[in-house]
Design a protein around this motif. Structure first.
Motif, mmCIF file in Angstrom:
data_model
loop_
_atom_site.group_PDB
_atom_site.id
_atom_site.type_symbol
_atom_site.label_atom_id
_atom_site.label_comp_id
_atom_site.label_asym_id
_atom_site.label_seq_id
_atom_site.Cartn_x
_atom_site.Cartn_y
_atom_site.Cartn_z
ATOM 1 N N ARG A 162 -5.230 0.012 5.411
ATOM 2 C CA ARG A 162 -6.505 0.448 5.987
ATOM 3 C C ARG A 162 -6.746 1.926 5.678
ATOM 4 O O ARG A 162 -7.878 2.346 5.433
ATOM 5 N N ALA A 163 -5.687 2.713 5.713
ATOM 6 C CA ALA A 163 -5.821 4.142 5.374
ATOM 7 C C ALA A 163 -6.299 4.316 3.938
ATOM 8 O O ALA A 163 -7.156 5.158 3.654
ATOM 9 N N PRO A 172 -14.003 14.738 13.644
ATOM 10 C CA PRO A 172 -12.607 14.280 13.663
ATOM 11 C C PRO A 172 -12.406 12.765 13.631
ATOM 12 O O PRO A 172 -11.349 12.297 13.217
ATOM 13 N N THR A 173 -13.395 12.002 14.074
ATOM 14 C CA THR A 173 -13.237 10.547 14.049
ATOM 15 C C THR A 173 -13.943 9.901 12.859
ATOM 16 O O THR A 173 -13.779 8.705 12.619
ATOM 17 N N THR A 174 -14.742 10.680 12.134
ATOM 18 C CA THR A 174 -15.497 10.136 11.002
ATOM 19 C C THR A 174 -14.805 10.399 9.672
ATOM 20 O O THR A 174 -14.704 9.507 8.830
ATOM 21 N N VAL A 175 -14.334 11.620 9.472
ATOM 22 C CA VAL A 175 -13.624 11.992 8.244
ATOM 23 C C VAL A 175 -12.180 12.335 8.612
ATOM 24 O O VAL A 175 -11.936 13.289 9.351
ATOM 25 N N ILE A 176 -11.260 11.533 8.106
ATOM 26 C CA ILE A 176 -9.841 11.755 8.383
ATOM 27 C C ILE A 176 -9.110 11.816 7.047
ATOM 28 O O ILE A 176 -9.138 10.845 6.281
ATOM 29 N N PRO A 177 -8.471 12.942 6.704
ATOM 30 C CA PRO A 177 -7.751 13.036 5.428
ATOM 31 C C PRO A 177 -6.686 11.947 5.297
ATOM 32 O O PRO A 177 -6.086 11.518 6.295
ATOM 33 N N LEU A 178 -6.457 11.500 4.087
ATOM 34 C CA LEU A 178 -5.467 10.447 3.842
ATOM 35 C C LEU A 178 -4.103 10.830 4.390
ATOM 36 O O LEU A 178 -3.444 10.025 5.064
ATOM 37 N N TYR A 179 -3.656 12.063 4.114
ATOM 38 C CA TYR A 179 -2.320 12.471 4.567
ATOM 39 C C TYR A 179 -2.219 12.411 6.087
ATOM 40 O O TYR A 179 -1.185 12.025 6.637
ATOM 41 N N MET A 204 -3.915 10.366 8.112
ATOM 42 C CA MET A 204 -3.828 8.960 8.516
ATOM 43 C C MET A 204 -2.429 8.404 8.299
ATOM 44 O O MET A 204 -1.893 7.682 9.146
ATOM 45 N N VAL A 205 -1.826 8.737 7.154
ATOM 46 C CA VAL A 205 -0.513 8.192 6.821
ATOM 47 C C VAL A 205 0.592 8.815 7.665
ATOM 48 O O VAL A 205 1.493 8.125 8.142
ATOM 49 N N THR A 206 0.503 10.112 7.881
ATOM 50 C CA THR A 206 1.629 10.849 8.458
ATOM 51 C C THR A 206 1.532 11.069 9.959
ATOM 52 O O THR A 206 2.553 11.086 10.660
ATOM 53 N N PHE A 207 0.319 11.224 10.471
ATOM 54 C CA PHE A 207 0.176 11.599 11.879
ATOM 55 C C PHE A 207 -0.491 10.531 12.737
ATOM 56 O O PHE A 207 -0.857 10.792 13.889
ATOM 57 N N THR A 208 -0.675 9.326 12.196
ATOM 58 C CA THR A 208 -1.205 8.211 12.977
ATOM 59 C C THR A 208 -0.437 6.951 12.596
ATOM 60 O O THR A 208 0.370 6.954 11.659
ATOM 61 N N ARG A 209 -0.743 5.868 13.299
ATOM 62 C CA ARG A 209 -0.188 4.573 12.914
ATOM 63 C C ARG A 209 -1.276 3.685 12.310
ATOM 64 O O ARG A 209 -1.176 2.457 12.329
ATOM 65 N N THR A 210 -2.298 4.320 11.733
ATOM 66 C CA THR A 210 -3.284 3.563 10.977
ATOM 67 C C THR A 210 -2.546 2.740 9.926
ATOM 68 O O THR A 210 -1.690 3.269 9.209
ATOM 69 N N ARG A 211 -2.846 1.464 9.838
ATOM 70 C CA ARG A 211 -2.149 0.626 8.865
ATOM 71 C C ARG A 211 -2.326 1.208 7.468
ATOM 72 O O ARG A 211 -3.404 1.661 7.105
ATOM 73 N N TYR A 212 -1.263 1.187 6.696
ATOM 74 C CA TYR A 212 -1.282 1.841 5.393
ATOM 75 C C TYR A 212 -2.435 1.358 4.520
ATOM 76 O O TYR A 212 -3.132 2.156 3.889
ATOM 77 N N ALA A 252 0.824 -1.217 0.000
ATOM 78 C CA ALA A 252 0.000 0.000 0.000
ATOM 79 C C ALA A 252 0.853 1.259 0.000
ATOM 80 O O ALA A 252 0.569 2.214 -0.744
ATOM 81 N N ILE A 253 1.909 1.298 0.810
ATOM 82 C CA ILE A 253 2.706 2.517 0.861
ATOM 83 C C ILE A 253 3.531 2.684 -0.420
ATOM 84 O O ILE A 253 3.796 3.809 -0.857
ATOM 85 N N ALA A 254 3.895 1.580 -1.066
ATOM 86 C CA ALA A 254 4.585 1.678 -2.352
ATOM 87 C C ALA A 254 3.674 2.345 -3.385
ATOM 88 O O ALA A 254 4.103 3.229 -4.145
ATOM 89 N N ASP A 255 2.409 1.956 -3.409
ATOM 90 C CA ASP A 255 1.456 2.556 -4.349
ATOM 91 C C ASP A 255 1.150 4.010 -3.988
ATOM 92 O O ASP A 255 1.035 4.867 -4.869
ATOM 93 N N LEU A 256 1.025 4.286 -2.697
ATOM 94 C CA LEU A 256 0.741 5.656 -2.261
ATOM 95 C C LEU A 256 1.887 6.597 -2.624
ATOM 96 O O LEU A 256 1.660 7.751 -2.998
ATOM 97 N N ALA A 257 3.118 6.120 -2.512
ATOM 98 C CA ALA A 257 4.270 6.957 -2.849
ATOM 99 C C ALA A 257 4.247 7.321 -4.330
ATOM 100 O O ALA A 257 4.571 8.454 -4.710
#
Length: 468
Positions: free
Chosen positions: A410-411, A391-398, A400-408, A355-360
């Motif tokens: 899942r993000a 804040p818990t319903t809509v979370i921008p992709l960036y 989730m990826v950058t400021f949380t440890r949400t699995r890539y 997932a992170i390879a594709d996101l990059a």
């Protein structure tokens, strides 16, 4: 260097880069006998550090891993916060796009300095030994026996209970995996390369605003600039190789920069630009995906060895450092049983590595082109506004990826779902507004007004929507 008859398990970390050095700290902290092997000389003693020099963007995932080994405070203190992207238009105008909420930022850190700090930290554990100038030639998945080439041409052998491959995108550890059946591996070079330049300090201060990641987006290519502790900026031009091939003389380089990055030319310096642009050819970038990250109970791969990514999401190091903490968490849950931990690590981490390879890859298009789009900027503001309201319903992709440890992965799934919902709501809202306008126009003759506009003007605007 054969393993002695000690009851303590031996972990061999192959690769003394960022992920390898951090992994040595994690395993040493757990009480294993750690042997780190690095093919290069000790960078702390080297006069010139070879290898990639793209600045690193340190964010939440890496900070969590560093915190676990007591390194976060020191590393953060030597980084520069970047709160937003600063977009430089072709005309020289600037506009900032915040990375997240107020107080959220990524850190610009120096790769070589961080690597040195991690090696020194690993060395402080009495159960860690580090050996440099040792290139892995082969290893046995059955016995854990390794063969290394020394710089003097000789060979050396060692044995470990667990081999941890942290030896980069062109991993020697991974070669053994390639000999096995049912191991899927892909290596993709993107058609773009990069060249680095330096923007010097001006009278001891930064030449531009320091707390931003500066971007010059030019649709098919871009330049970025990250701040350094010595008040300089490292500028990186990313561009298709076919475009690099067109620039063959100093005059070509100057004309190119004057055309596309005119505001940066006086800051970099014309003489420095003419000199430094040709120091190295455009450097390639590779993306690596694997189907599994372990072999039996003897070997596991982490960092670029498992999932090399292009640098456009700033997650290469962060993903590699998160590998360390994910593996450590599984070690805790599964009582350090390698036969259980390794397959579980593969099951957990492979979807995220892909997932992170594709996101990059995706983020390169966003950085070089989408940031010029009014629709993109509108959606950024809308997403941030909805995140503020919910804040818990809509979370921008960036976020989730950058400021949380949400699995890539899942993000990515959540991002796609959010986009569908938001786009659907926008479409319904736009359709509702259009229907309302049509209804009013049908019921009211020319000469009346709707929302302060003459009905003729409203009708003309609605008809214009149909035009391509």
């Amino acid at each position: 260097m054969e393993d002695s008859s000690s009851s303590t398990k031996v972990v061999a970390v192959v690769g003394g880069g960022l992920v390898g050095a951090l992994n040595a700290c994690f395993f040493a902290k757990r009480g294993f006998d750690v042997e780190l092997f690095e093919a290069r000389e000790d960078i702390r003693k080297a006069k010139m550090v070879k290898g990639r020099s793209i600045n690193l963007a340190l964010s939440h995932r890496a900070r969590q891993a560093l915190q676990h080994v007591g390194m976060e405070g020191k590393v953060v203190s030597e980084g520069i916060p970047m709160h937003a992207r600063m977009i430089h238009s072709l005309s020289g105008k600037r506009a900032s796009i915040p990375y997240g909420k107020k107080g959220q930022y990524i850190l610009s850190v120096d790769r070589a300095n961080l690597n040195k700090q991690l090696l020194t930290a690993a060395e402080t554990y009495p159960n860690t030994t580090m050996t440099f100038d040792r290139k892995l030639l082969d290893w046995s998945p059955e016995t854990g026996r390794m063969t290394f080439a020394r710089s003097d041409g000789g060979e050396e052998h060692s044995r470990a209970d667990l081999i941890v491959g942290c030896d980069g995108a062109f991993s020697a550890v991974r070669k053994q995996f390639l000999r096995r059946s049912r191991f899927t591996y892909s290596q993709t070079y993107i058609p773009h390369g990069y060249v680095e330049l330096s923007m010097p300090a001006v009278r001891g201060e930064f030449a531009m605003e320091p707390n931003f990641l500066h971007i010059w987006p030019r649709n098919t290519f871009m330049m970025i600039a990250l701040p350094n502790m010595d008040k300089t900026f490292t500028c990186t031009l990313f561009m298709p190789f076919e475009e690099f091939d067109k620039i063959t003389t100093e005059d070509d380089a100057m004309q190119f920069f004057q055309k596309y990055f005119s505001d940066a030319v006086p800051l970099i310096g014309a003489d420095a630009l003419r000199r430094d642009f040709f120091l190295l050819p455009g450097q390639p970038m590779v993306s690596v995906k694997c189907s599994q990250y372990h072999m039996g109970d003897k070997c596991v791969m982490m960092g670029d060895a498992a999932h090399a990514v292009v640098p456009f999401y700033g997650q290469g190091m962060n993903a590699g450092f998160e590998d360390c903490i994910v593996f450590d968490e599984l070690m805790e849950q599964l009582h350090e049983d390698f036969s259980a931990v390794l397959p579980e690590y593969t099951a957990v981490r492979v979807p995220d590595g892909h997932a992170i390879a594709d996101l990059a890859m995706y983020n390169y298009v966003e950085m070089r082109a989408h940031v010029n789009s009014r629709w993109f900027l509108f959606r950024k503001r809308l997403d941030n506004f909805l995140h503020f309201l919910m804040p818990t319903t809509v979370i921008p992709l960036y976020t989730m990826v950058t400021f949380t440890r949400t699995r890539y992965h899942r993000a990515v799934e959540r991002w796609r779902w959010q986009n569908k919902v938001i786009n659907c709501v926008l479409l319904v809202s736009a359709a509702g507004a259009a229907l309302g306008a049509f209804s009013f126009l049908l019921r009211n003759p020319p000469g009346t007004s709707w929302l302060g506009l003459p009905t003729e003007n409203v009708w003309n605007r609605l008809m214009a929507i149909r035009k391509p």
